[in-house]
Design an enzyme around this catalytic site. Sequence first.
Site, mmCIF file in Angstrom:
data_model
loop_
_atom_site.group_PDB
_atom_site.id
_atom_site.type_symbol
_atom_site.label_atom_id
_atom_site.label_comp_id
_atom_site.label_asym_id
_atom_site.label_seq_id
_atom_site.Cartn_x
_atom_site.Cartn_y
_atom_site.Cartn_z
ATOM 1 N N GLU A 195 -31.360 -54.594 -11.249
ATOM 2 C CA GLU A 195 -30.022 -54.444 -10.326
ATOM 3 C C GLU A 195 -28.970 -54.948 -10.878
ATOM 4 O O GLU A 195 -28.881 -56.331 -11.104
ATOM 5 C CB GLU A 195 -30.405 -54.827 -9.074
ATOM 6 C CG GLU A 195 -31.370 -54.333 -8.146
ATOM 7 C CD GLU A 195 -31.483 -54.662 -6.616
ATOM 8 O OE1 GLU A 195 -30.604 -55.498 -6.325
ATOM 9 O OE2 GLU A 195 -32.645 -54.275 -6.009
ATOM 10 N N GLU A 238 -37.638 -58.328 -4.138
ATOM 11 C CA GLU A 238 -36.930 -59.523 -4.136
ATOM 12 C C GLU A 238 -37.700 -60.451 -3.090
ATOM 13 O O GLU A 238 -37.309 -60.765 -2.049
ATOM 14 C CB GLU A 238 -35.283 -59.483 -3.759
ATOM 15 C CG GLU A 238 -34.468 -58.909 -4.630
ATOM 16 C CD GLU A 238 -33.032 -58.728 -4.112
ATOM 17 O OE1 GLU A 238 -32.574 -58.904 -2.978
ATOM 18 O OE2 GLU A 238 -32.281 -58.676 -4.997
#
EC number: 3.2.1.23
Lengths: 642, 642, 642
Positions: free
Chosen positions: B313, B142
């Site tokens: 995710e 991320e």
Amino acid sequence: MKLGCCYFPEHWPEEMWADDARRMREMGLSLVRIGEFAWSRIEPEPGRFDWGWLDRAIETLADAGLTIMLCTPTATPPKWLVDSMPDMVAIDEQGRPRGFGSRRHYCFSHQGYREQSRRITRALAERYGEHRAITAWQTDNEYGCHDTVLSFSDAAAEAFRAWCAARYGTVEALNTAWGNVFWSMEYRSFAEIDPPHLTVTEANPSHWLDYRRFASDQVVSFNAAQVAILRDLSPGRDVTHNFMGFFTEFDHHDVGRDLDVATWDSYPLGFLEQFWFSEEEKTAYLRQGHPDIAAFHHDLYRGCSDGRWGIIEQQPGPVNWARFNPAPLDGMVALWTLEAMAHGAEFVSYFRWRQAPFAQEQMHAGLLRPDSADAPAADEARMVADVIGEIGPQEIAKAKVALVFSYDAAWVYGIQPQGQSFRYLELVYEWYSALRRRGLDVDIVSVDAALDGYSAVFVPTLPNISPAWIKDIEELTCPILIGPRSGSKTHNLTIPEGLAPGELRKLVPITVTRVESLRDGVVGEGDGWTISRWIEEVETDLSPELALKDGRGVVFARDNIRYCAAWPDRSLLDLLVERIAGEAGLDLMDLPEGIRIRRTASHIFAFNYAAHDIDVSALGLGEPVVGSAHMAPAATVIWTIL
Amino acid sequence: MKLGCCYFPEHWPEEMWADDARRMREMGLSLVRIGEFAWSRIEPEPGRFDWGWLDRAIETLADAGLTIMLCTPTATPPKWLVDSMPDMVAIDEQGRPRGFGSRRHYCFSHQGYREQSRRITRALAERYGEHRAITAWQTDNEYGCHDTVLSFSDAAAEAFRAWCAARYGTVEALNTAWGNVFWSMEYRSFAEIDPPHLTVTEANPSHWLDYRRFASDQVVSFNAAQVAILRDLSPGRDVTHNFMGFFTEFDHHDVGRDLDVATWDSYPLGFLEQFWFSEEEKTAYLRQGHPDIAAFHHDLYRGCSDGRWGIIEQQPGPVNWARFNPAPLDGMVALWTLEAMAHGAEFVSYFRWRQAPFAQEQMHAGLLRPDSADAPAADEARMVADVIGEIGPQEIAKAKVALVFSYDAAWVYGIQPQGQSFRYLELVYEWYSALRRRGLDVDIVSVDAALDGYSAVFVPTLPNISPAWIKDIEELTCPILIGPRSGSKTHNLTIPEGLAPGELRKLVPITVTRVESLRDGVVGEGDGWTISRWIEEVETDLSPELALKDGRGVVFARDNIRYCAAWPDRSLLDLLVERIAGEAGLDLMDLPEGIRIRRTASHIFAFNYAAHDIDVSALGLGEPVVGSAHMAPAATVIWTIL
Amino acid sequence: MKLGCCYFPEHWPEEMWADDARRMREMGLSLVRIGEFAWSRIEPEPGRFDWGWLDRAIETLADAGLTIMLCTPTATPPKWLVDSMPDMVAIDEQGRPRGFGSRRHYCFSHQGYREQSRRITRALAERYGEHRAITAWQTDNEYGCHDTVLSFSDAAAEAFRAWCAARYGTVEALNTAWGNVFWSMEYRSFAEIDPPHLTVTEANPSHWLDYRRFASDQVVSFNAAQVAILRDLSPGRDVTHNFMGFFTEFDHHDVGRDLDVATWDSYPLGFLEQFWFSEEEKTAYLRQGHPDIAAFHHDLYRGCSDGRWGIIEQQPGPVNWARFNPAPLDGMVALWTLEAMAHGAEFVSYFRWRQAPFAQEQMHAGLLRPDSADAPAADEARMVADVIGEIGPQEIAKAKVALVFSYDAAWVYGIQPQGQSFRYLELVYEWYSALRRRGLDVDIVSVDAALDGYSAVFVPTLPNISPAWIKDIEELTCPILIGPRSGSKTHNLTIPEGLAPGELRKLVPITVTRVESLRDGVVGEGDGWTISRWIEEVETDLSPELALKDGRGVVFARDNIRYCAAWPDRSLLDLLVERIAGEAGLDLMDLPEGIRIRRTASHIFAFNYAAHDIDVSALGLGEPVVGSAHMAPAATVIWTIL
Ligand SMILES: [Zn+2]
Ligand SMILES: [Zn+2]
Ligand SMILES: [Zn+2]
């Protein structure tokens, strides 16, 4: 109960002291607190003490027949001291020094300042410790005020590392306890550990919790060092410290253990304005304060120091520090004072004697106006002195209801609210209020307190539950109500094996498998009540005692213990209080909104917090000894217990 | 489509690994992502690698038949590394270092850390690059999370100067491009240039835009350096990086070009709570997420990497990081997963396998509870695995509608909103939503994407338009709708010669002579629709296709191209979508509120985002192969395309 | 009255200058302001001056018949200068340097920068001081813009210590004046004093007040140093500085004393959006600005410089800096310009000639669009030029009503509001508005101004009242209305002996014994009016002229002086204005909402601020010489005074 005031002789010409003392006595006061912020006058230059003025002030007050509570002045070290060691100031969470120019400009972990704190305490205690008029000491002033418990200085970092080493022994143990593997946060030595601020995103909650515990322990040991000196050099005197309202930054039970008497500073109007109350409540109780604010703290702090407590700063009029500062209704100052008496206060001291015309608190009312005329509170103090004379000293008994309070819990939820409306203090306050609305007297007790002898026990929430506590609870036979998130965390703020409610599962066989926090306005509907903010999914063989309309269980009970798996609204709290009172044989009262009741061993007091007249004859308490059952706004009425 | 999960073997006793792997397979999962934050375990001390545990973990997972996506652990450098070069951390806009204690504590421009990033990547790739079970790599984690793209460190300043020199050649060119004469902001050399923070008032917007571009380029090159090593040492494996939701701090099209597969992290409930949605939407979709959140990102990120994408995710239950964290409705996890399939995902991996009982994300649900029992999402994963088996692999076709997205545009409006409610992401999302509400499939494409073959093209806004882009658009014959502020800026965030819409005037002969931003609640009234937030005054010989009641033109068209000179409300968007669909021969559907549709090459999917039952039989899609046309909340229904 | 514009020749190719000048003249402009931010072009390297371009620009403008106001460029020191002494920048209250990259990046107390300011002023004045076309100078630009009056640098600390020493003589005197004994804040020498920021809680209000006064004095002396040079080297030219709207950070009366002409920068739409106006007002006057904003500042700044004043920056269209930036209604630019004339402006200069296509203000409209076409304001300027021609030069007379304004008062209430809604500017504005709503012309005057000759005097509040002022007031026979909190403080922001209203008690025999600040929504009910925000308890033998329904007195009068002991609502203000007008023989008008009136010696002007037509024939002012009594939105109508 004694009445008193906070006095600052150094603020006034010496010529005024004797008359001030005389007027205090005339007003019915017998206690005076002095010295709180006087360091720059006591020691105007490093090592040069100027005792003269203080000697004379003490003599003047003593001669008038006043007893004196003397304060250590450590909340306000003078400029020369700060300049001599600039790193003594705290560092805020943003990394900025919190400098000289107001008060509380020190870091609890700074060893140099700790030495100074002991030095000035010793100097005062040596000089006045055995003075006939000195009956009590106050350490420092309002530890933690202005957000000063936490500091992120080098001194604090160093002390925290030592604290961690002492607690965990090995850094591996700390890494495991905190779960530092999570984001490669593992340390190789205690020396690698920093305070948990200025991280990119939130630091490990276990790290934060230990930092809060460490910071609280620093307050405790800072205070204890002064207490030790005072006990040594001023034997037989009470030592106290003045706590604040709605304040949980350090563990007051821990500090309280080192004190003889817990005191607190009661400003109901400011607290109403500054805390979570609704706009409607803030308007309805504008000039009274919400009816449970003062009582809540009386009962909380009474539980911090073996039952001995007092108010050392009582709001006597408008203050200067809230967003808005209205004046109390006529009668409120008397009401607040008498309510403290009903809760067992040893003294109520008004802050302050005379309004200061200068500096930060010049808009803070006193018993006297700055021009020395009586302020409205003066007559209310006189009136209270009369009532005290009439009804005599009040003893209080242990209450029938206990409510368990934990500072550790406040930290846990502050660190990890999981939903932004989950506020520990508010939850506890709502439960307390639900009991008080039905006329019950309550003891607010610590997690370590013995609970036997109570008719009912309420635990609004207790995240971290030890096996020992479970054992104590197991032995109780009275009804017990335990609230949401209880047992949901280990001592280190991790999830317990076997999930929430952790150890509590031994008593109530349920498992919380999932939780939800809910945005404002979203509720779960029960039968005449709702839940909001927080709800748990519970796995259990028990059938719920109370459930939402959609079938989700909310209250689960086994034997004498109930668990409430959600944040209850007032209606649900009322329902639970009624059921428990029925089981416990507690008499409930139907009190009009705004009326509160409190009993001493000999008397029943009623207080009208509403802004309108209320007739309480229907309570059937007979003929009052003080006041009238037709209560004006801010009226107090007292009956003898038959 | 594969199912998978994110697994952290280092969080669990080694004894648990084999059973975990077995249960993953049983649940229908075949992909597992590991290693993401494990640096402190891989290299517990500088230069000392501990491969043993990771070797064994990989073997255990591989033996169970799982394929593995291995991550570089560069999002969490260990404490010893940070201590060895403290200036590697980013500096925030306020000048504060963003220290160790959570994650992403590095500056993309720090050369020393770049070297470390390559070193650890190489070490992992050398050891596992050719392992049979390793089928993919994820770089870091991320990028940009917690606001980490921008740094104001010395390293960043230095790198920015070099970037400027490379871009502009001479400082005079830069001065001219930025208009530095404006407030005597001219530089005499590149060495005089600083980052644009801590200025007295806003810095030059051109300065800011270049700083944002520079910062994005730093992410691109940081990532590319890892990719190059992985391609070299781990041939044939896919390389990916996991993008986030509603996040525009770097150019994902640029990073995507270096990846084989784009992945993203899908948390619909948290995104609903944290972004601009109205209170009504936040309540109506509390446990579902707004119906276009997931799809928007699927279509956006599919356009970032040549069409190959997945979810690495997927939210499986309540999370820990939003202001409020409710639980998904039963069925939502399956719905989200199947919706990803309908948009062409190669895999959906749940975050995470088992909820961790410790550290920052302990309140983040997994497929398993912390006590290893199945969490509710486990059964939904099993159900999805069955559906995948039933309907087989899904191919997707190019959509008929393209929507143009530009990260540069997001920066331009972020830097110079001109009205505080002009939010780029919201505008694009509203346009996307208008298309989806009528059952259209959409490709979200970059400004560079070829647009031929689409039946309609939507450009919500594009401030900086190149002649090349105009040429491409000119060749299109399909209807094109272009939104406000398009063409209003040059590449350097200045006003183009001849005014807005700049180059676009070649296609639609209008001149925007003046613009207004409007405070909330102020609207311009059209016939059954309104505009708000933004409206332009247009000078043109065209007569407006749509105008306000006061005569002000809002939509101007020439040939196949429409320009909308205001921020349209939903009704105006609906009207425009209907007109364009009519012209383009696109079939629109009348979907009940909360229902969304998506087609693969072989199947039609419908999803019920509403919290109540909805019957979709009226859509006339015949007998479903999965599910029922009488849809429960959170239900998915699938038909074969006839 | 002259018309003019702000022009930046350095922003445009030299080829455009002559035509620009020609068009200015054609548009009716005769004044042009230049040079404001041009330091980097005037002195591109330390000591190397490039006069060529400026020589040619001035000649070009002069040749076209324009007169020139030349500015010192000290608001924007170039990068090389800042790099040569990095500590010249201000330090903000949080301790952060306010660096290069926008404007106003200097600390008023930095001696090195003061020297530079004099050097560049001298250089300009030497070169152009006697130029035929230079008729005026502007020092710097918008002192204090972007919160730049206060700095917390070392230079400021040093200068503050010297300022304190000069003011108090001995540190003991300062300790006494500030009440530093309060929290042991006593200093042993001036060297121990720091600026009052980064203290743990609020610093001493007396400390803050002196810091504000000091900071204001620094602005005064910074400006005076430039003025002295300009007077010396450019004799006979007017010197001015451009003030801002709703801005009280320095004492404009003090700066004004050193100027020949006060100018200000009038942006009515931005001011409406950014200040305290209600949502309803912000919507109703979205494209007009509230009807008293411009007039308030005209009358205020006219009082700052012996009556000579002008507008040097007049908003000509949408701006870039408010939260939302709508466009003025057609006609508003003309209205604003003519309203300035009606208040006695010597000139109105539009900001700016041509909208710049680059840098921070590229979204700020000009008289020309960036493409050099006329913007809508151009025609309005032409129209105004015609009107000026028609009605000729306007003289104004002293108004009949005076309103007393004090910058010191703004600081006092900013430092110690006591209730967060007590805003000085808002209170004064409401009083001013109440007068204007009834058609009265007002002079806003300083505390030092002579008040004789006025028919009525209004003092919304004046916390610190000197015996000399009381003496002046005593001599007045006209009605005087004095508002709450007047006389409540000494010069050092302490409570006066004998309490509020201090010296004023000599005129109105009352004592304010207690005050309340009230939260929003709480009011005290009078007969058709209310009070809110603030109410005082008054002890007096007077019976109140007006009281609340509960009996609390609000207005107390003796002879010609009334004291209003609360924050009045508009109805109470109306009532008081009516009574006073009756007593003073002032004619009041019944103006429709949105209409305002202003008189010169020869003409009456009416302005329609409403967004709809209003017929003002009923005012009975006869046949207009300009415009029509049936007024369109944004219309101006002018009558000759008969
Ligand atoms: Zn206090
Ligand atoms: Zn993540
Ligand atoms: Zn300006």
